[in-house]
Design an enzyme around this catalytic site. Structure first.
Site, mmCIF file in Angstrom:
data_model
loop_
_atom_site.group_PDB
_atom_site.id
_atom_site.type_symbol
_atom_site.label_atom_id
_atom_site.label_comp_id
_atom_site.label_asym_id
_atom_site.label_seq_id
_atom_site.Cartn_x
_atom_site.Cartn_y
_atom_site.Cartn_z
ATOM 1 N N ARG A 1 -9.669 20.816 38.716
ATOM 2 C CA ARG A 1 -11.055 20.452 38.930
ATOM 3 C C ARG A 1 -11.324 20.098 40.389
ATOM 4 N NH1 ARG A 1 -12.469 16.768 34.731
ATOM 5 N NH2 ARG A 1 -12.932 18.493 33.370
ATOM 6 N N GLY A 2 -10.324 19.464 40.994
ATOM 7 C CA GLY A 2 -10.462 19.098 42.397
ATOM 8 C C GLY A 2 -10.679 20.324 43.263
#
Lengths: 334, 543
Positions: A273-274
């Site tokens: 997600r980062g």
């Protein structure tokens, strides 16, 4: 209701303003978390954002702000198919809101007076296609957090209670503010926020004087002040719309993708997600800057706000996670 | 001085009446004649709130009895929907949730002013800082007696809009706030408003030095976090005070009042024990609010969905839930019986249920004595930090007690804030004797308070065990050991869970005895690394 303080009139706090603009350009970045001390203008900025956002087109009277008639849920019992322009919804989620109020429940009024089993939509329905704002997000009760996590994950609100069985879309951008001294945020929820910024009171007197002057003008000379800043707010809004259109045409080189991946690997941020957020934020930033191709500079500019809340907590590290990101960015991207 | 406090209190109320955007006032005093005299000044149509006010009362909701009686929907107006003055009684017990809601209401419009009646007795028992921040004024009437009360003359104020603000006033106020270490930007804004309101109150169209002085005193004194150095007084004779009497002749847009003089005015109002109060404030910030037993008793806690059931001892009916259950059947039942009105059958009855999970509080009691410092203090710190990270994941509260020299110190009252804990821990110095008993006493005090707040405390003692300072501070090894044993017995009798972690290089038999007395787990950790230590503790805690 009185219009909130104009976004463009906020003195300083550049990072917070940028983070909010980026999520307005690309809602899929996934919201902003604003952490800071009391009296630093967190709430002001969030409320200002509401007035800044471009309006959306929605079916008139639709409880979930559907864009077209076929999306209007059956339980809404809408007759009209007309659409209208309405401000992007920014819904406040008050602390201590009951589950009923958040998810919606049996409409007690209709049940009592008409004997009808009708659904009364909650805050999540109203926030669809807009923003959900949680002040003091770190003080939110755990069972509401769980509920939010579930809905934010699936983009759908499922209500199974009192003999009701209802589901409706609930896609919203989370905006949270809080004071870290009052409690921590659970990592699962932390991760749901696309970007995070830390705000502090301005340190130099001149800036502080500016803040007070503008606030005072806002409160005592409201009409003139709003007029003064209206144009600047409109300019930002236009730039956001232009940037939204430009986003699709933006070129992303493999080299930049590699940069993003290397950076996330070096920081050891959990999950993908980062990386995705960093990429999206960088693209939104490039579009905002009116650049046609994504470069390393864009990635560097947004890396701290996209990654600082995703790092594994290292209690032995004295420097804050912001510093750690900055250091790693420097090492990896030079 | 007390008379001055009274004077300030009445003035604050007057200013608030003129400019509701000042937010409100926090009146700290126990209930009594003095407070009654002050609150008598508040308009009689003020609405009263109590700390457990429900959302429906605040934001409006269904008026159940009226609805049932009339047969059609009647809505009750919420307190926040009507404008005016709100009086919050027992404000120190307002929960974070209530504080946040009221804060939003105060932020949104200037239609409300809040009078918070803070009856807190302990320094850390006070109005939620979130709310206090939004109220311009704070007065403490604790030391005020009836003799100090002077009547205030009713004044006829001019319109606020007529007051001209000198150009450099904003800068001056901002600078003073900065000098007093006030970070929040609300303070100078409030001061500006207060100065303007005071001028209006005095019937002046120009803000004078007197207005500024009063504004600074009323707004800044209780917010100050540092006392500015009084350089001028210490090193050279004080500068001749500027002539304040001729301010009416002064230039329209400038004030001849040096910052030092205003700072002096604020300093005169600063309490002597500012630093102590600051510590208490910091402590409070970590805890969020001063509500007492937040999770006591089995009838409170997180509400669960209500469940069909019979009314038995102490069960509370969920009226809304019951009506919800009955609602869909009304038409059928009406047709079946031919009777008008609401039809509720026994099987519609819903009973309220609450789930209560007591929060755990880990009280780390760390030995920072010389012997410990030499060997394992760094390791103990590391272990505590790792445990903190785990406690944070489990949403446990933590508190930090350190003992060294002759006494113990509460470094951090119960908090969930990792940020604060890390900061305090890093600053923990080592050296001196080992007043183990004192450390245990401090930890025990925290444990008792925590129990009162409905938390489940566990004391983790990290020491190398060579207690050598007795409770009275004397260096008496024998007495020290006796004292420790004595406290341990009290702790055990109180039923407080504990863990003893021996950080010595060799297991210390005295510590094993102590653990036995405490009925606690004993973890001798010769050459343990922080990681292993934390694992052992986690096991001992039963996760």
């Amino acid at each position: 209701m009185m219009q909130p303080f104009p976004f463009s009139a906020i003195v300083g706090q550049e990072e917070m303003k940028l983070a909010m603009i980026l999520t307005a350009i690309d809602a899929s970045i996934g919201g902003v978390l604003v952490f800071g001390d009391r009296g630093t203008g967190k709430s002001t900025a969030v409320r200002a954002l509401a007035a800044l956002l471009p309006p959306i087109t929605a079916i008139k009277g639709c409880p979930i702000n559907s864009a077209s008639a076929k999306n209007v849920p059956a339980w809404a019992n809408l007759k009209t198919k007309r659409t209208h322009e309405t401000p992007t919804p920014v819904v406040d989620l008050p602390l201590g809101a009951t589950e009923d109020r958040v998810t919606g429940a049996l409409d007690i009024e209709k049940a009592l007076t008409k004997g009808e089993k009708a659904f009364q939509p909650g805050l999540l329905a109203r926030a669809n296609r807009g923003y959900l704002y949680i002040d003091e997000v770190n003080l939110l009760e755990d069972h509401i957090v769980d509920l939010l996590l579930d809905v934010a994950q699936s983009g759908e609100n499922v209500v199974e209670r009192e003999g009701l069985s209802i589901r409706h879309p609930a896609r919203f951008v989370l905006v949270g503010s809080g004071n870290p001294e009052e409690g921590e945020l659970r990592p699962q929820l932390l991760d749901r926020f696309g970007l995070s910024v830390e705000v502090a009171s301005p340190k130099d007197v001149a800036t502080r004087v500016d803040v007070i002057k503008r606030r005072d003008a806002f409160e005592n000379d409201y009409a003139a002040f709003m007029l003064r800043w209206q144009a600047e707010d409109a300019a930002i809004r236009d730039r956001i719309l232009t940037a939204r259109a430009a986003l699709t045409k933006l070129k992303t080189s493999d080299k930049t993708l590699t940069d993003v991946a290397e950076l996330c690997l070096a920081l050891g941020s959990d999950g993908l997600r980062g990386e995705l957020t960093l990429l999206k934020a960088a693209r939104a930033y490039a579009a905002w800057r009116d650049d046609t191709a994504l470069t390393r500079a864009h990635v560097k500019a947004v890396a701290p706000m996209a990654l600082r809340h995703r790092l594994r907590r290292d209690p032995l590290d004295e420097a804050g996670s912001g510093t750690r990101v900055a250091r790693t960015v420097e090492e990896v991207l030079g | 001085m007390a008379n001055e406090v009274w004077h300030h209190a009445t003035r604050a109320l007057q200013l608030l009446g003129l400019d509701p955007a000042l937010g409100g006032i926090c009146i700290r005093a126990r209930s009594g004649p003095v407070r009654a005299r002050l609150t008598a000044m508040i308009t009689s149509d003020a609405r009263r709130l109590h700390p457990t006010v429900s959302d429906e009362a605040l934001f409006g909701g269904l008026d159940l009895s009226a609805t049932l009686a009339s047969g059609h929907m009647i809505r009750e107006k919420g307190l926040l929907e009507t404008t005016g003055t709100l009086v919050l009684a027992m404000a120190e017990r307002a929960t974070t949730g209530l504080a946040a809601r009221l804060a939003v209401a105060l932020d949104r419009n200037a239609d409300h002013t809040l009078i918070a009646l803070d009856e807190g007795a302990e320094p850390d028992e006070c109005l939620n800082p979130k709310l206090a921040e939004r109220l311009a004024f704070r007065v403490d009437l604790s030391d005020c007696s009836l003799q100090d009360i002077t009547e205030t003359r009713p004044t006829t104020a001019i319109d606020l809009n007529h007051v001209i603000v000198p150009a450099d006033l904003i800068e001056q106020l901002t600078r003073i706030a900065h000098d007093l270490g006030i970070d929040s930007m609300r303070a100078p804004l409030f001061a500006l408003r207060a100065a303007r309101a005071n001028a209006a109150l005095m019937g002046r169209t120009t803000i004078t030095a007197e207005d500024v002085e009063i504004a600074c005193t009323l707004i800044f004194a209780h917010r100050a976090t540092r006392v500015p150095e009084p350089e001028m007084q210490d090193e050279e004779p004080p500068a001749p005070p500027p002539d304040q009497s001729d301010d009416s002749n002064g230039p329209e847009d400038s004030l001849d009042l040096p910052d030092e003089l205003l700072l002096e005015a604020v300093r005169a109002m600063l309490p002597d024990n500012l630093l102590e109060q600051l510590a208490a404030q910091k402590a409070r910030a970590g805890r969020g609010n001063g509500t007492g037993a937040a999770r006591k008793g089995n009838r409170r806690g997180r509400p669960l969905p209500s469940r069909a059931g019979r009314i038995s001892d102490g069960a509370r009916i969920d009226i809304i839930g019951t009506l919800r259950a009955a609602a869909p059947w009304q038409t059928i039942r009406r047709n079946a019986t031919g009777r008008e009105g609401l039809h509720i059958r026994p099987d519609d009855i819903r009973i309220k249920r609450f789930e209560e999970k007591s929060d755990r509080l880990l009280i780390f009691t760390v030995d920072a004595s010389g012997s410990s410092a030499l060997t394992r203090l760094a390791e103990a710190k590391g272990a505590v930090e790792i445990l903190l990270a785990q406690a944070y994941a489990r949403r446990d509260h933590v508190a930090l007690v350190a003992f060294r020299g002759t006494e113990a110190e509460l470094l951090l009252p119960p908090t969930r804030s990792l940020v604060q804990t890390k900061r305090r821990l890093a600053a923990l110095p080592g050296g001196g004797g080992t007043p183990l008993a004192a450390g245990m006493v401090t930890a025990f005090e925290q444990a008792i308070q925590a129990t009162r707040r409905g938390m489940t405390p566990t004391i983790a003692i990290l020491t190398d065990g060579r207690a050598n300072i007795a409770l009275d501070g004397s260096a008496d090894r024998k007495q020290a050991a006796l004292d420790a044993q004595q406290i341990a017995r009290v702790l055990r009798a109180h039923g407080t869970d504990a863990i003893v972690i021996d950080t010595g290089n060799r297991p210390e038999p005295a510590l094993r005895n102590l653990a036995q007395t405490l009925d606690a787990a004993y973890l001798p950790l010769p050459r343990a690394d922080a990681e292993r230590l934390s694992k052992s503790v986690a096991t001992a805690l039963g996760d």
